[in-house]
Design an enzyme around this catalytic site. Structure first.
Site, PDB file in Angstrom:
ATOM      1  N   TYR A 162       0.835  -1.206   0.000  1.00 57.81           N
ATOM      2  CA  TYR A 162       0.000   0.000   0.000  1.00 57.81           C
ATOM      3  C   TYR A 162       0.875   1.263   0.000  1.00 57.81           C
ATOM      4  CZ  TYR A 162      -3.710   3.104   1.904  1.00 57.81           C
ATOM      5  OH  TYR A 162      -4.599   4.113   2.137  1.00 57.81           O
TER       6      TYR A 162
ATOM      7  N   LYS B 169       0.859   4.123  -2.818  1.00 56.47           N
ATOM      8  CA  LYS B 169       0.371   5.446  -2.425  1.00 56.47           C
ATOM      9  C   LYS B 169       1.407   6.529  -2.702  1.00 56.47           C
ATOM     10  CE  LYS B 169      -3.819   5.282  -0.989  1.00 56.47           C
ATOM     11  NZ  LYS B 169      -4.847   5.679  -1.981  1.00 56.47           N
TER      12      LYS B 169
HETATM   13  P1  NAI Z   1     -13.590   3.168   1.781  1.00 57.17           P
HETATM   14  O1  NAI Z   1     -13.318   1.692   1.729  1.00 57.17           O
HETATM   15  O2  NAI Z   1     -14.708   3.626   2.608  1.00 57.17           O
HETATM   16  O3  NAI Z   1     -13.808   3.690   0.317  1.00 57.17           O
HETATM   17  C1  NAI Z   1     -13.148   3.166  -0.799  1.00 57.17           C
HETATM   18  C2  NAI Z   1     -14.159   2.887  -1.862  1.00 57.17           C
HETATM   19  O4  NAI Z   1     -13.498   2.480  -3.040  1.00 57.17           O
HETATM   20  C3  NAI Z   1     -15.121   1.752  -1.496  1.00 57.17           C
HETATM   21  O5  NAI Z   1     -16.435   2.202  -1.571  1.00 57.17           O
HETATM   22  C4  NAI Z   1     -14.841   0.682  -2.517  1.00 57.17           C
HETATM   23  O6  NAI Z   1     -15.980  -0.058  -2.912  1.00 57.17           O
HETATM   24  C5  NAI Z   1     -14.275   1.482  -3.650  1.00 57.17           C
HETATM   25  N1  NAI Z   1     -13.442   0.665  -4.529  1.00 57.17           N
HETATM   26  C6  NAI Z   1     -12.514  -0.252  -4.176  1.00 57.17           C
HETATM   27  N2  NAI Z   1     -11.952  -0.768  -5.278  1.00 57.17           N
HETATM   28  C7  NAI Z   1     -12.533  -0.189  -6.342  1.00 57.17           C
HETATM   29  C8  NAI Z   1     -12.349  -0.302  -7.731  1.00 57.17           C
HETATM   30  N3  NAI Z   1     -11.481  -1.171  -8.252  1.00 57.17           N
HETATM   31  N4  NAI Z   1     -13.106   0.454  -8.544  1.00 57.17           N
HETATM   32  C9  NAI Z   1     -14.015   1.308  -8.037  1.00 57.17           C
HETATM   33  N5  NAI Z   1     -14.233   1.463  -6.716  1.00 57.17           N
HETATM   34  C10 NAI Z   1     -13.491   0.704  -5.875  1.00 57.17           C
HETATM   35  O7  NAI Z   1     -12.251   3.854   2.230  1.00 57.17           O
HETATM   36  P2  NAI Z   1     -11.863   5.385   2.529  1.00 57.17           P
HETATM   37  O8  NAI Z   1     -11.222   5.425   3.853  1.00 57.17           O
HETATM   38  O9  NAI Z   1     -12.943   6.309   2.242  1.00 57.17           O
HETATM   39  O10 NAI Z   1     -10.664   5.593   1.502  1.00 57.17           O
HETATM   40  C11 NAI Z   1     -10.729   6.427   0.394  1.00 57.17           C
HETATM   41  C12 NAI Z   1      -9.325   6.628  -0.122  1.00 57.17           C
HETATM   42  O11 NAI Z   1      -8.563   7.309   0.865  1.00 57.17           O
HETATM   43  C13 NAI Z   1      -8.578   5.359  -0.422  1.00 57.17           C
HETATM   44  O12 NAI Z   1      -7.786   5.536  -1.579  1.00 57.17           O
HETATM   45  C14 NAI Z   1      -7.693   5.187   0.774  1.00 57.17           C
HETATM   46  O13 NAI Z   1      -6.525   4.417   0.484  1.00 57.17           O
HETATM   47  C15 NAI Z   1      -7.368   6.601   1.124  1.00 57.17           C
HETATM   48  N6  NAI Z   1      -6.945   6.811   2.489  1.00 57.17           N
HETATM   49  C16 NAI Z   1      -7.840   6.765   3.506  1.00 57.17           C
HETATM   50  C17 NAI Z   1      -7.422   6.985   4.815  1.00 57.17           C
HETATM   51  C18 NAI Z   1      -8.379   7.057   5.925  1.00 57.17           C
HETATM   52  O14 NAI Z   1      -7.954   7.398   7.042  1.00 57.17           O
HETATM   53  N7  NAI Z   1      -9.649   6.716   5.704  1.00 57.17           N
HETATM   54  C19 NAI Z   1      -6.003   7.184   5.106  1.00 57.17           C
HETATM   55  C20 NAI Z   1      -5.159   7.297   3.969  1.00 57.17           C
HETATM   56  C21 NAI Z   1      -5.645   7.106   2.716  1.00 57.17           C
END
Ligand code: NAI
Length: 731
Positions: free
Chosen positions: A164, A168
């Site tokens: 990851y 990232k």
């Molecule tokens: P989340 O899991 O709630 O949202 C991610 C969404 O992406 C999910 O709804 C999932 O269905 C969708 N997804 C996964 N693979 C997919 C694909 N191949 N095509 C289309 N949609 C897909 O997670 P969150 O926390 O909202 O994360 C959003 C972004 O922020 C991610 O890139 C994550 O790595 C990044 N991030 C989040 C952090 C946090 O504290 N929540 C920290 C650092 C980064």
């Protein structure tokens, strides 16, 4: 009250918008007027399964709030399909928020190929594919905002997240380059590293912390970075709990651990380790150019024998008094007639003007080299400044401030010139440092010319030095009256591309992305090219294009010119001194100020300001320009005007010229001295009044009603002239 940020008319794609952060972004964009494509595969956090429910729910929420939204259920690995959904539903794509993500945390040793590949496919490759699909649409519409989603795990590393973290931080690298490539198309790309409570973090964070890390504390940053009014590009931001911070690189002053012609050893690295890692006086390089500049400086210092321990960065004069009087290594410059001709073309000479042939054709009996070509022979002396004791110059901060050139004899049209440069003085201007570099250039043993380069190094002032110097050749104020003469000349679209072939290879003048880095919307013309234009304007107007009359020129460079703009040289004659001011015709921006050219005394007998010789009229220059245009755009003008126009130019109450401009037949033609009644309209006007109208001093209607301008024939045709002759529109 500040203006609210709205997104009316904008189309936004948010990937992974079925939940977590993406959902929050989608709702916020929808609320502020954007049409939203809510993408979500609807899988689990490890990348398994799919469902349309997640995206559908968010679309419904947006619509229920009165917003516009459609769902897309494809994986970001099908980038084209996501963008196609935007185009099908709303006809365009303006903003892409790459947010979709999954986790497959493992300690490094247990990370499988699948763990590695899946993470890279969704985060890095997915963002690449979606962004690439949108790129050309953004480029064509000259607007785009892209968000990449990184993570603190990438920036700092995190146990169990090798896959990851790598993906990232890869997104940051991608964003850095897109920011550079997109700049000129108004496509901005920024990266956010969020912290928020979501299903990705609920297993690793305590519930009360999750509660205070709401996604709604992240979304406002993403919206601001996506707005058309936000100039930020290539930034990296940490954001969470309502706090936002920007990150950048910091670099130690470092240390060169190698000496000229010696082997570089690991022991030397070990022994310098504390200095290599010492962040005292650290710098913050913001571009690859700044980064490479250090290496260039290191190399030039090594070449000059000053190796280990020298400080490769910084832009300050550590001891300017040591630099003053320092002689630089002699440089030699060999050239042939080809270089003289190339330079003449570079500063806008054209075979369209028969009198230019002496500068453009080596077979011409009076073939000669333009006086200002001398700066070309002398300019490479500047690079020698990198090895002057007491001076540490950051060349990326160097601006050419002023130039003085004095010619002692006409330049040979080929040969080898040697130049000797000396640091005449170093001045402290507060906001910067000025280095006065005197360069004397010789042909054989004979002094041919003297150049003084006044170089301004931004940000290197404040070292407690003197502000002025007796050695500086100073600019001169303009006389307080309207100009005696003016020449307007269009530079060509390729002027800088042509001029640089004479030896100034700075990519600022040819490479759009390099120019963008310098804050210019496109490559700019070389200051010394405008300098060449202005000098030959004076030589033509007051020196009969005779290079032996040229004595010296002084200019201050004020503003840039973009290739294709018209340069307007205004001239004031005072004895043998011609004061000049050069500006961009289209904008009125002064580009060369405080400038003058001194001619040798013999000039005075031939032409004097305001009272030209009887055989030379001021208006001749304007007609020469009209002739050039007819040659260039004749057919087009014939179509537009479809008439024959004539001018009678009066001098001392007598008819001195008759010009006939045939824009009715063939390619169009301007002829002099033709009489006859074929013209559709004839303008009769005194030479001086003609010039006054041209230069805007005399209103053409007033001239007509006061009888200064007589019009015979179809008076309506004078309006057509306005459209056709642009700069001379008032005629
Ligand atoms: P989340 O899991 O709630 O949202 C991610 C969404 O992406 C999910 O709804 C999932 O269905 C969708 N997804 C996964 N693979 C997919 C694909 N191949 N095509 C289309 N949609 C897909 O997670 P969150 O926390 O909202 O994360 C959003 C972004 O922020 C991610 O890139 C994550 O790595 C990044 N991030 C989040 C952090 C946090 O504290 N929540 C920290 C650092 C980064």
């Amino acid at each position: 009250m500040s203006v609210p940020l709205t997104f009316d008319g904008r189309v936004v794609l948010v990937t992974g918008a079925g939940g977590g952060l993406g959902r929050e972004y989608a709702l916020a964009f929808g609320q502020r007027g954007a049409a939203v494509i809510v993408n979500d595969l609807g899988g689990d956090i490890k990348g398994g399964g799919r469902s349309s429910a997640a995206a559908d729910r968010v679309v419904e929420e947006i619509r229920a709030n009165g917003g516009k939204a459609v769902a897309n259920y494809d994986s970001v690995e099908d980038g084209e399909k996501l963008i196609q959904t935007a185009l099908d539903a709303f006809g365009r794509i303006d903003i892409v928020v790459n947010n979709a993500g999954i986790l497959r945390d493992r300690s490094f040793a247990r990370t499988s190929d699948v763990d590695w590949d899946l993470i890279h496919r969704v985060h890095l490759r997915g963002s690449f594919l979606v962004t690439r699909a949108a790129w050309n649409h953004m480029k064509n519409q000259k607007f785009g905002r892209i968000i990449m989603t990184s993570s603190a795990a990438g920036i700092y590393g995190n146990f169990g997240q090798a896959n990851y973290s790598a993906a990232k931080l890869g997104l940051l690298g991608l964003s850095n380059t897109l920011a550079i490539e997109g700049q000129k198309y108004n496509i901005h790309c920024n990266t956010v590293a969020p912290t928020a409570g979501s299903r990705l973090t609920e297993t690793v964070m305590p519930p009360d912390l999750l509660e205070s890390l709401k996604a709604e504390y992240v979304a406002p940053l993403v919206l601001w970075l996506s707005h058309e009014s936000c100039r930020e590009n290539g930034g990296l931001f940490e954001v969470g709990a309502g706090w936002i911070g920007k990150l950048r690189w910091e670099r130690t002053q470092g240390r060169t651990v190698r000496q000229k012609n010696k082997i570089m050893t690991p022991e030397a690295v070990r022994d310098s380790w504390n200095e290599i890692c010492d962040f005292t006086d650290a710098t913050k390089p913001a571009s690859i150019q700044e980064s490479l500049q250090t290496l260039v400086e290191v190399l030039s210092k090594l070449d000059s024998g000053r190796g280990i321990g020298t400080n490769p960065t910084g832009a300050s004069a550590t001891n300017p008094s040591e630099a003053v009087g320092h002689t630089l290594p002699e440089i030699s410059f060999s050239y042939t007639h080809m270089h003289c001709i190339l330079y003449a073309l570079g500063v806008g000479m054209s075979t369209g003007d028969p009198d230019h042939l002496r500068f453009l054709y080596e077979g011409q009996e009076d073939f000669c080299c333009l006086p200002t070509f001398s700066v070309i022979a002398a300019q490479s002396a500047i690079t020698g400044l990198s090895s002057v004791p007491g001076l540490q110059i950051d060349f990326s901060k160097l601006l050419h401030g002023e130039q003085y050139l004095e010619l002692f004899k006409p330049l040979p049209t080929s040969g080898t010139l040697t130049s000797r440069a000396v640091v005449a003085d170093v001045l402290d201007k507060g906001s910067g440092m000025i280095v006065l570099l005197d360069v004397h250039t010789y042909s054989g043993g004979e002094l041919v010319c003297y150049n003084q380069f006044s170089l301004f190094i931004v940000g290197a002032g404040g070292f407690g030095g003197k502000r002025t110097s007796q050695k500086a050749v100073v600019t001169a104020p303009l006389p307080d009256r309207p100009a005696d003469a003016v020449i307007v000349e269009q530079t060509s679209r390729d002027q800088a591309a042509l001029y640089r072939l004479s030896g100034d290879w700075n990519p600022l003048h040819i490479d759009p992305s390099f120019a963008a880095l310098g804050g210019f919307e496109s490559p700019i013309l070389h200051g010394l090219c405008s300098f060449g234009f202005a000098a030959r304007h004076v030589l033509k107007r007051y020196g009969g294009n005779d290079v032996s009359r040229f004595k010296s020129i002084k200019v201050r460079f004020v503003k840039p010119v973009f290739p294709g703009q018209a340069l307007q040289t205004q001239m004031w004659k005072e004895e043998n001194r011609i004061h000049i001011q050069c500006s961009v015709k289209e904008t009125g921006d002064v580009v060369l100020a405080g400038a003058y050219i001194d001619l040798h005394a013999s000039v005075e007998a031939s032409v004097s300001a305001g009272t030209p010789q009887t055989d030379v009229l001021q208006s001749d220059l304007v007609f020469a320009e009209i002739e050039r245009r007819v040659k260039g755009q004749g057919q087009e003008l014939v179509k537009k005007v479809n008439a024959v126009l004539a001018w009678e130019i009066m001098k001392d109450g007598e008819r001195a010229r008759h010009w006939m401009l045939d824009l009715k037949t063939g390619q169009g033609a301007l002829t002099r001295g033709v009489t006859g009644g074929q013209a559709d309209v004839t303008f009769t006007v005194a030479d001086q009044d003609f010039m006054d109208v041209v230069t805007g001093k005399l209103n053409p209607q007033k001239a007509f009603f006061s009888g200064k301008l007589k019009v015979k024939g179809n008076i309506m045709l004078s309006q057509k002239l306005e459209a056709v002759l642009k700069d001379y529109a008032k005629l």
